[in-house]
Design a protein around this motif. Structure first.
Motif, mmCIF file in Angstrom:
data_model
loop_
_atom_site.group_PDB
_atom_site.id
_atom_site.type_symbol
_atom_site.label_atom_id
_atom_site.label_comp_id
_atom_site.label_asym_id
_atom_site.label_seq_id
_atom_site.Cartn_x
_atom_site.Cartn_y
_atom_site.Cartn_z
ATOM 1 N N ASP A 138 31.561 33.126 -6.977
ATOM 2 C CA ASP A 138 32.574 32.362 -6.327
ATOM 3 C C ASP A 138 31.503 30.778 -6.017
ATOM 4 O O ASP A 138 32.851 30.066 -5.779
ATOM 5 C CB ASP A 138 32.700 33.075 -5.130
ATOM 6 N N THR A 139 30.331 31.158 -5.640
ATOM 7 C CA THR A 139 29.678 29.672 -5.722
ATOM 8 C C THR A 139 30.107 28.813 -6.714
ATOM 9 O O THR A 139 30.018 27.320 -6.006
ATOM 10 C CB THR A 139 28.721 30.073 -5.185
ATOM 11 N N ARG A 195 33.274 27.566 -7.370
ATOM 12 C CA ARG A 195 34.093 26.579 -6.482
ATOM 13 C C ARG A 195 32.673 24.640 -6.785
ATOM 14 O O ARG A 195 33.408 24.362 -6.156
ATOM 15 C CB ARG A 195 32.772 27.146 -4.592
ATOM 16 N N ASN A 205 34.945 22.231 -7.092
ATOM 17 C CA ASN A 205 34.729 20.496 -6.402
ATOM 18 C C ASN A 205 34.208 19.395 -6.971
ATOM 19 O O ASN A 205 33.703 18.425 -6.433
ATOM 20 C CB ASN A 205 33.451 20.723 -5.197
ATOM 21 N N SER A 224 40.010 28.872 -1.737
ATOM 22 C CA SER A 224 38.715 29.161 -1.227
ATOM 23 C C SER A 224 39.302 29.228 1.057
ATOM 24 O O SER A 224 37.877 29.568 1.699
ATOM 25 C CB SER A 224 37.931 27.852 -0.932
ATOM 26 N N ARG A 265 41.009 34.895 -3.897
ATOM 27 C CA ARG A 265 39.850 33.513 -5.303
ATOM 28 C C ARG A 265 40.184 33.823 -6.760
ATOM 29 O O ARG A 265 40.430 32.660 -6.800
ATOM 30 C CB ARG A 265 38.660 33.749 -5.333
ATOM 31 N N VAL A 289 27.650 23.438 -2.061
ATOM 32 C CA VAL A 289 28.995 24.458 -0.993
ATOM 33 C C VAL A 289 29.272 25.308 -0.260
ATOM 34 O O VAL A 289 29.644 25.411 0.643
ATOM 35 C CB VAL A 289 29.204 24.756 -3.073
ATOM 36 N N TYR A 341 36.281 22.896 -1.406
ATOM 37 C CA TYR A 341 37.091 23.672 -2.005
ATOM 38 C C TYR A 341 36.571 24.721 -2.546
ATOM 39 O O TYR A 341 35.716 24.781 -2.563
ATOM 40 C CB TYR A 341 37.913 22.339 -3.187
#
Length: 379
Positions: free
Chosen positions: A44-45, A48, A52, A109, A117, A371, A379
């Motif tokens: 997930d990170t 993101r 972004n 998010s 997600r 993030v 985002y």
């Protein structure tokens, strides 16, 4: 200064091309990043981080898409009407795919749930992958000719089908378009990321570039065997638009005629090869900003090759060749083209200026630490 009608017709052919190239470069790298999102971000990170890199800019870059469509509507109204009726379901598919982008960016998010997600990650993939694919398929059909004709009141009638658009050559052009946009997105993503995301994107960049070079070469060989279109009657560039006031014949190899008549135009496909090759070399060596410029020049070459090959045709008809739409007979009035020309001279530099400023302000690497520090605002 008031330009004459024939000159304005040529100018608007160039300006529409500039807008299409601007869309492919600017909104294209957003879509390319969306295409790569599920593959270069493994958690997930990381995803993101990927989102972004384009999150602050993607909606601003949509101006190129909207302006391009508006320019075709205003400068080439008959082309707009004929294309949007013939490619109706294809354009709807593009629109439906684009719906995933604003919702995906804004809501992805908001909820901490892996299924939620992941679903929006694949939605962003659809929004990034499908439009370039369909646009490439559309160009492939333009090169072959579109089955349409006009009645006595110039109402266009499309006689083909959605599935007929998905022919082998058009699908190859779709692959070329998708690879071109994916390469653009990959180079940009390398410029804005580091670590594992950077390394995975580096490999994807190489793959997209090689597919683009191979597909562009194959399409170039194939198009020489496709019957092109030639205006066989005298045409008055200063005449009022009337698509049916000419004689058009189909000839094998006709799409190569402009290169034979004007050898300097061979620089356009050469730019495609040189730009893409330079982008691959520069990006592999870590010079990502220069690689983005090179990739952008490659896009100019790829799209420019299609335009130069077809000129002066914009939308040829395979079922009624005499009804084919050209730069000379599918345009708006002299007054409309003049007003739009001056409006473009005023607003185009403003678009370029504020876009450049926005990218300068929000430059730099997007990291996992960023993030995490901006958990609720990023985002």
């Amino acid at each position: 200064m008031i330009l004459d009608y024939p000159t304005l017709k040529l100018v608007w052919w160039l300006l529409v091309g500039v807008l299409l190239v601007g869309f492919a470069i600017m909104d294209g790298h957003d879509m390319g990043v969306g295409t790569l999102l599920p593959f270069v971000g493994k958690d997930d990170t990381e995803r993101r981080v990927v989102i972004n890199t384009v999150g602050p800019h993607w909606d601003g870059n949509q101006v190129w898409f909207i302006t391009g469509g508006g320019a075709i509507f205003a400068a080439w109204p008959i082309v707009y009407a004929t294309a949007f009726s013939g490619f109706y379901w294809a354009m709807l598919a593009v629109l439906w795919a684009l719906f995933f982008r604003p919702v995906g960016f804004d809501y992805r998010s908001k909820i901490h749930h892996p299924v939620w997600r992941s679903t929006w990650d694949w939605g962003l993939f659809v929004g990034g992958f499908v439009p370039p694919l369909i646009f490439g398929v559309a160009f492939g059909n333009l090169l072959q000719g579109v089955p349409f004709h006009f009645d006595d009141t110039l109402v266009p009638y499309y006689t083909g089908s959605f599935w007929g658009l998905l022919n082998p050559f058009a699908l190859l052009c779709g692959v070329v378009s998708s690879a071109m946009i994916t390469l653009q997105g990959a180079v940009y993503l390398m410029h804005r990321t580091e670590g594992e995301v950077y390394e995975r994107t580096r490999k994807a960049m190489l793959g997209a570039g090689l597919v683009l070079l191979a597909g562009f070469t194959a399409a170039g060989i194939w198009v020489q065997a496709i019957p092109g279109y030639v205006i066989a009657s005298a045409i008055d560039p200063s005449a009022l638009p009337n698509p049916q006031a000419k004689e058009v014949v189909r000839e094998a190899g006709a799409w190569m005629a402009n290169y034979r008549a004007m050898p300097a135009t061979l620089l356009v496909p050469a730019l495609a090869y040189l730009g893409v090759a330079a982008a691959l070399w520069l990006a592999w060596r870590g010079r990502t900003l220069a690689a983005f410029v090179a990739s952008s020049l490659g896009i100019v070459g790829v799209i420019g090759t299609a335009g130069v090959s077809m000129f002066p045709f914009v939308m040829p008809s395979i079922s009624a060749p005499d009804a084919s739409l050209t730069v000379w007979d599918a345009v708006s009035s002299h007054l409309t083209l003049t007003i739009m020309f001056w409006a473009t001279l005023i607003f185009m530099p403003l678009i370029v200026a504020y876009t450049s400023w926005a990218y300068k302000v929000m430059a730099g690497k997007v990291t996992a630490a960023y993030v995490r520090e901006n958990e609720h605002s990023a985002y």
